[in-house]
Scaffold this motif. Structure first.
Motif, PDB file in Angstrom:
ATOM      1  N   HIS A 263       0.748  -2.751   2.228  1.00  0.00           N
ATOM      2  CA  HIS A 263       1.006  -2.402   0.881  1.00  0.00           C
ATOM      3  C   HIS A 263       2.531  -2.810   0.490  1.00  0.00           C
TER       4      HIS A 263
ATOM      5  N   TYR B 254      -0.093   4.330  -5.060  1.00  0.00           N
ATOM      6  CA  TYR B 254      -0.944   4.554  -3.723  1.00  0.00           C
ATOM      7  C   TYR B 254      -0.863   5.979  -3.281  1.00  0.00           C
TER       8      TYR B 254
ATOM      9  N   ARG C 253       4.053  -4.514  -2.915  1.00  0.00           N
ATOM     10  CA  ARG C 253       2.957  -4.834  -3.879  1.00  0.00           C
ATOM     11  C   ARG C 253       2.923  -3.579  -4.856  1.00  0.00           C
TER      12      ARG C 253
END
Length: 57
Positions: free
Chosen positions: A28, A35, A31
């Motif tokens: 990830h 989260y 990005r």
């Protein structure tokens, strides 16, 4: 009765000590978004819309 599971129990993963390394190198990285980080596994997953705090505008 025959025992089918001959594998030994796996030890629990060691908690992550340096989250910044995970945050910059996992799938990830780079990005945007929110989260959820699990220090026990060292992995993070995208937060669902209900998990994020909405700030009134």
């Amino acid at each position: 009765m025959k025992k089918t599971d001959t594998s030994k129990p796996q030890p629990a993963p060691e908690p992550v000590k340096d989250a910044s390394k995970v945050l910059t190198t996992d799938e990830h990285a780079g990005r945007g978004g929110s989260y959820v980080f699990d220090p026990a596994t060292g992995k993070r997953s995208p937060a669902s819309e209900t998990q994020t705090e909405k700030v009134p505008t």
